[in-house]
Every structure is written in structure tokens, then in C-alpha cells.
Design a protein around this motif. Structure first.
Motif, short mmCIF file in Angstrom:
data_model
loop_
_atom_site.label_atom_id
_atom_site.label_comp_id
_atom_site.label_asym_id
_atom_site.label_seq_id
_atom_site.Cartn_x
_atom_site.Cartn_y
_atom_site.Cartn_z
N LYS A 99 -52.53 37.47 59.64
CA LYS A 99 -52.35 37.56 61.09
C LYS A 99 -52.23 39.00 61.56
O LYS A 99 -52.51 39.32 62.72
N ILE A 100 -51.82 39.88 60.65
CA ILE A 100 -51.54 41.25 61.05
C ILE A 100 -51.66 42.16 59.84
O ILE A 100 -51.57 41.70 58.69
N ALA A 101 -51.90 43.42 60.08
CA ALA A 101 -51.97 44.42 59.01
C ALA A 101 -51.10 45.61 59.38
O ALA A 101 -50.95 45.95 60.56
N ILE A 102 -50.54 46.24 58.35
CA ILE A 102 -49.79 47.48 58.53
C ILE A 102 -50.76 48.63 58.27
O ILE A 102 -51.25 48.79 57.15
N VAL A 103 -51.05 49.41 59.30
CA VAL A 103 -51.97 50.54 59.17
C VAL A 103 -51.14 51.82 59.13
O VAL A 103 -50.37 52.09 60.06
N VAL A 104 -51.29 52.57 58.06
CA VAL A 104 -50.46 53.75 57.83
C VAL A 104 -51.30 55.02 57.95
O VAL A 104 -52.30 55.19 57.24
N GLN A 105 -50.88 55.90 58.84
CA GLN A 105 -51.45 57.23 58.95
C GLN A 105 -50.64 58.14 58.02
O GLN A 105 -49.44 58.33 58.21
N LEU B 156 -48.86 48.32 63.75
CA LEU B 156 -49.23 46.95 63.42
C LEU B 156 -50.54 46.62 64.12
O LEU B 156 -50.64 46.77 65.34
N SER B 157 -51.52 46.15 63.37
CA SER B 157 -52.85 45.91 63.93
C SER B 157 -53.27 44.44 63.79
O SER B 157 -53.06 43.83 62.73
N THR B 158 -53.89 43.92 64.85
CA THR B 158 -54.50 42.58 64.80
C THR B 158 -56.02 42.68 64.95
O THR B 158 -56.67 41.72 65.38
N ASP B 159 -56.59 43.82 64.58
CA ASP B 159 -58.03 44.05 64.67
C ASP B 159 -58.77 42.99 63.84
O ASP B 159 -58.63 42.95 62.61
N PRO B 160 -59.55 42.11 64.48
CA PRO B 160 -60.21 41.02 63.74
C PRO B 160 -61.11 41.51 62.61
O PRO B 160 -61.16 40.89 61.54
N GLU B 161 -61.83 42.60 62.85
CA GLU B 161 -62.74 43.11 61.81
C GLU B 161 -61.96 43.55 60.58
O GLU B 161 -62.35 43.26 59.44
N LEU B 162 -60.85 44.25 60.80
CA LEU B 162 -60.02 44.71 59.68
C LEU B 162 -59.41 43.52 58.95
O LEU B 162 -59.44 43.45 57.71
N LEU B 163 -58.86 42.56 59.68
CA LEU B 163 -58.19 41.43 59.06
C LEU B 163 -59.17 40.57 58.27
O LEU B 163 -58.83 40.04 57.21
N THR B 164 -60.39 40.44 58.77
CA THR B 164 -61.40 39.65 58.05
C THR B 164 -61.68 40.26 56.68
O THR B 164 -61.88 39.52 55.69
N ARG B 165 -61.68 41.58 56.60
CA ARG B 165 -61.90 42.26 55.31
C ARG B 165 -60.79 41.97 54.32
O ARG B 165 -60.96 42.13 53.11
N MET B 166 -59.63 41.54 54.82
CA MET B 166 -58.46 41.33 53.96
C MET B 166 -58.24 39.86 53.62
O MET B 166 -57.23 39.50 53.02
N ALA B 167 -59.17 39.00 54.00
CA ALA B 167 -59.01 37.57 53.75
C ALA B 167 -59.03 37.28 52.25
O ALA B 167 -59.76 37.91 51.49
N THR C 39 -39.75 44.00 57.94
CA THR C 39 -40.61 45.19 57.87
C THR C 39 -41.39 45.38 59.17
O THR C 39 -41.46 46.48 59.71
N LEU C 40 -42.00 44.31 59.65
CA LEU C 40 -42.84 44.41 60.84
C LEU C 40 -42.01 44.76 62.07
O LEU C 40 -42.43 45.60 62.90
N ALA C 41 -40.85 44.15 62.22
CA ALA C 41 -40.00 44.46 63.37
C ALA C 41 -39.51 45.91 63.31
O ALA C 41 -39.44 46.59 64.34
N ASN C 42 -39.21 46.39 62.11
CA ASN C 42 -38.80 47.80 61.98
C ASN C 42 -39.92 48.74 62.41
O ASN C 42 -39.68 49.71 63.15
N ILE C 43 -41.14 48.46 61.96
CA ILE C 43 -42.27 49.32 62.31
C ILE C 43 -42.51 49.31 63.81
O ILE C 43 -42.85 50.34 64.41
#
Length: 216
Positions: free
Chosen positions: A144-150, A126-137, A95-99
Motif C-alpha cells: 500500500k505504501i513505500a518508504i522512500v529515503v533520500q 511515504l509514497s503511494t506512487d502506483p508505478e513504484l509500488l507495482t515494482r515491489m509486488a 514507523t510510518l507515523a513517525n516518518i
């Protein structure tokens, strides 16, 4: 066994021919599509512990991958943006490689017991934003990464498929033991040498132990 081949006489090769086989789309099916998260979509996402993510690579090869977590794991960032945490898996990264090569995604949200589903189409990064990832702990483990969808399109999908399949009907639950275990299937498909019952059970036990250690 010979491979099945569709007769050219029976192939529907263009949209005009396809639409000629069906009645016109009714007005509500068109009007229900929206471009921003409303109250209903937000509530559905908050209830959903499971979403399927459809992607394609740059060459058009398609893939669908499941994502699951406690209900509400998909973060709503604003009226047109959501984020999906990536949890530990097998590191195929399909999924990540496709995106990374093609941002177009299609999402299907499911809620246990609901026969209707929520569909979202859009463009992902694909986002490595630390603030966003911390919210998802979860359990003190940060993805390590999040899929951000517009979001470009949102709509509810009717219950017919789930009604036909009776997916949530307890009477339709099947006995998993009627098929080989996941490890047995994977080893067979990988061409591994035959295993005796003790070896097969040890592999199954190892997989279960791995689940406990690597869910997050």
C-alpha cells in the motif's frame, strides 16, 4: 522492586565529556562516510534480505522496526535514493507515523553470514506512487505504501558487534521452545486470563495460519 536510578555523579551529560572518555576517532572512520551509493553499497543492498529502520516522532520518542523480504527487496532508485516496501503487519504503523511527523531515519542492512553491516542515514517520505509500488509486488500482492529515503550518509560498519555476539554461528543457535510461544507472551503481557494447554496451542496454530495468509 525499586527502580534503578543513575547517580548524577556518573551521568555523562554532554558530548565534550563523552569524547573525553575515548581516544580520537581514527581518520578512516571519518573518511569512509559517503553521500552516494557506490558499487559496494549497491551490492550490499542487493544481497540484504533484512533491514532495521530507526525513526523518531515529532517529540523525539524513538522506535526501531525490522523489515524483511527476499534479498534485494529494497529498491535502488538512483545514487541517493532507495525505497523500502511496507508489507502487511499489525497495523500499529509506528514507523510510518513517525516518518509522517519526523523524516529523519537510520537504516541498518544485514546479510546472513556477513559480520559487517551497511548503515544509511537520511530523510524519508511515504509514497503511494502506483508505478513504484507495482515494482515491489510479491506473489501478485502490491504494498500500500513505500518508504522512500533520500540518503545523506552511507558507511560500512565493522564486524565487532556480530563477532562478539556470534550471531551467525550455528553453535550459538538457541532452542525457541525454552521460552513461551509468541502468542503466550503477548497474551500474558496484555493481561489476558490464564489459558489451558489446548487453548494456548489453538492460539499458536491460529498465528501460524495467519502468517501463511498475510505475509504479503
Amino acid at each position: 522492586m525499586s527502580s534503578y536510578q543513575c547517580s548524577p555523579d556518573h551521568i555523562v551529560a554532554d558530548e565534550q565529556a563523552l569524547r573525553g572518555l575515548f581516544p580520537p576517532t581514527h581518520e578512516m572512520a571519518i573518511r569512509k562516510s559517503i553521500t552516494q551509493l557506490d558499487t559496494h553499497a549497491r551490492n550490499f543492498i542487493a544481497r540484504a534480505p533484512f533491514v532495521c529502520v530507526g525513526t523518531q516522532n515529532a517529540d523525539g520518542s524513538a522506535d526501531v522496526s525490522p523489515r524483511g523480504d527476499p534479498a534485494g527487496f529494497v529498491q535502488v532508485l538512483d545514487d541517493q535514493t532507495i525505497a523500502i516496501p511496507d508489507r502487511p503487519g499489525n497495523n500499529r504503523l509506528d514507523t510510518l507515523a513517525n516518518i509522517a511527523s519526523n523524516p529523519c531515519v537510520g537504516l541498518l542492512f544485514m546479510v546472513p553470514g556477513f559480520d559487517d553491516t551497511l548503515r544509511i542515514n537520511g530523510q524519508a517520505v511515504l509514497s503511494t506512487d502506483p508505478e513504484l509500488l507495482t515494482r515491489m509486488a510479491v506473489q501478485d500482492r502490491t504494498p500500500k505504501i513505500a518508504i522512500v529515503v533520500q540518503i545523506s550518509e552511507i558507511f560500512m560498519h565493522c564486524a565487532k558487534a556480530f563477532r562478539r555476539s556470534r550471531l551467525w554461528d550455528p553453535a550459538e543457535l538457541q532452542n525457541r521452545s525454552e521460552m513461551p510461544s509468541l502468542m503466550t507472551i503477548m497474551m500474558d503481557q496484555a493481561g489476558a486470563p490464564p489459558r489451558d494447554d489446548a487453548e494456548a496451542q489453538a492460539l499458536d496454530d491460529r498465528l501460524e495460519e495467519g502468517y501463511k495468509k498475510s505475509m504479503y
